[in-house]
Design a protein around this motif. Structure first.
Motif, short mmCIF file in Angstrom:
data_model
loop_
_atom_site.label_atom_id
_atom_site.label_comp_id
_atom_site.label_asym_id
_atom_site.label_seq_id
_atom_site.Cartn_x
_atom_site.Cartn_y
_atom_site.Cartn_z
N ALA A 92 36.15 -37.34 3.79
CA ALA A 92 35.40 -38.54 3.45
C ALA A 92 33.93 -38.24 3.23
O ALA A 92 33.20 -39.03 2.65
N THR A 93 33.49 -37.08 3.70
CA THR A 93 32.09 -36.69 3.52
C THR A 93 31.93 -36.02 2.16
O THR A 93 32.90 -35.65 1.51
N ALA A 106 28.43 -30.00 -4.06
CA ALA A 106 28.58 -30.33 -5.48
C ALA A 106 28.70 -31.84 -5.68
O ALA A 106 28.09 -32.41 -6.60
N GLU A 107 29.44 -32.50 -4.80
CA GLU A 107 29.58 -33.96 -4.90
C GLU A 107 28.24 -34.65 -4.68
O GLU A 107 27.90 -35.60 -5.39
N LEU A 108 27.48 -34.17 -3.72
CA LEU A 108 26.17 -34.76 -3.45
C LEU A 108 25.23 -34.58 -4.64
O LEU A 108 24.49 -35.51 -4.99
N ARG A 109 25.26 -33.43 -5.27
CA ARG A 109 24.41 -33.20 -6.46
C ARG A 109 24.74 -34.22 -7.55
O ARG A 109 23.84 -34.78 -8.19
N ILE A 110 26.02 -34.46 -7.75
CA ILE A 110 26.44 -35.41 -8.78
C ILE A 110 26.09 -36.84 -8.38
O ILE A 110 25.59 -37.63 -9.19
N MET A 111 26.30 -37.18 -7.12
CA MET A 111 25.94 -38.52 -6.65
C MET A 111 24.44 -38.74 -6.76
O MET A 111 24.00 -39.84 -7.13
N LYS A 158 38.41 -40.71 -6.53
CA LYS A 158 39.52 -40.82 -5.57
C LYS A 158 39.02 -41.15 -4.18
O LYS A 158 39.68 -41.87 -3.42
N LYS A 159 37.85 -40.62 -3.83
CA LYS A 159 37.26 -40.89 -2.51
C LYS A 159 36.64 -42.28 -2.43
O LYS A 159 36.27 -42.73 -1.36
N GLY A 160 36.48 -42.95 -3.58
CA GLY A 160 35.91 -44.29 -3.58
C GLY A 160 34.40 -44.34 -3.71
O GLY A 160 33.79 -45.38 -3.51
N TYR A 161 33.78 -43.22 -4.08
CA TYR A 161 32.33 -43.18 -4.22
C TYR A 161 31.87 -43.68 -5.59
O TYR A 161 30.75 -44.17 -5.73
N VAL A 162 32.71 -43.51 -6.62
CA VAL A 162 32.35 -43.93 -7.97
C VAL A 162 33.54 -44.63 -8.62
O VAL A 162 34.69 -44.52 -8.15
#
Length: 127
Positions: A7-8, A12-17, A55-59
């Protein structure tokens, strides 16, 4: 069995977010173009990461012709709180006090930071 998704946010995900939070929305190409050059990511890596974030629900994505435009569903502040809660849960047995003490013991605190902490504590005690 596929690995369990965390869930964290990964680095790479943080850079994109970060790009999506700053821009508000963007296609994979727009996100790629807005990323810092180092370390460089390939288009397919960004696409895969954005799909994982979805899939994680962030976008979520909206179709714009043939392109998918991605926009954040989770605010930066909410993601930050979630990450901190995860850290406190994992390493400090849900004790925020232990987290703060660990930070203070590890790097100390200067007078200005200490003053800001005192002010915050006084404000929270008044509530």
């Amino acid at each position: 069995m596929p690995p369990r998704q965390s869930a964290t946010l990964t680095e790479a995900e943080l850079r994109i977010m970060d790009v999506l939070w700053q821009r508000g929305s963007g296609t994979v190409q727009q996100v790629l173009d807005a990323l810092p050059e180092k370390p460089a990511l390939a288009y397919n890596s960004v696409l895969t990461t954005v799909r994982v974030l979805e899939k994680k629900g962030y976008v979520q994505h909206i179709k714009d012709g043939r392109a998918h435009v991605y926009e954040p569903l989770v605010a930066r502040e909410d993601a930050t709180r979630s990450e901190i809660s995860h850290l406190v849960s994992r390493f400090f047995k849900n004790s925020q006090e232990q987290l703060v003490l660990n930070i203070l013991e590890d790097r100390g605190i200067d007078a200005q930071e200490l003053n800001r902490l005192r002010q915050m504590l006084e404000r929270s005690n008044r509530k």
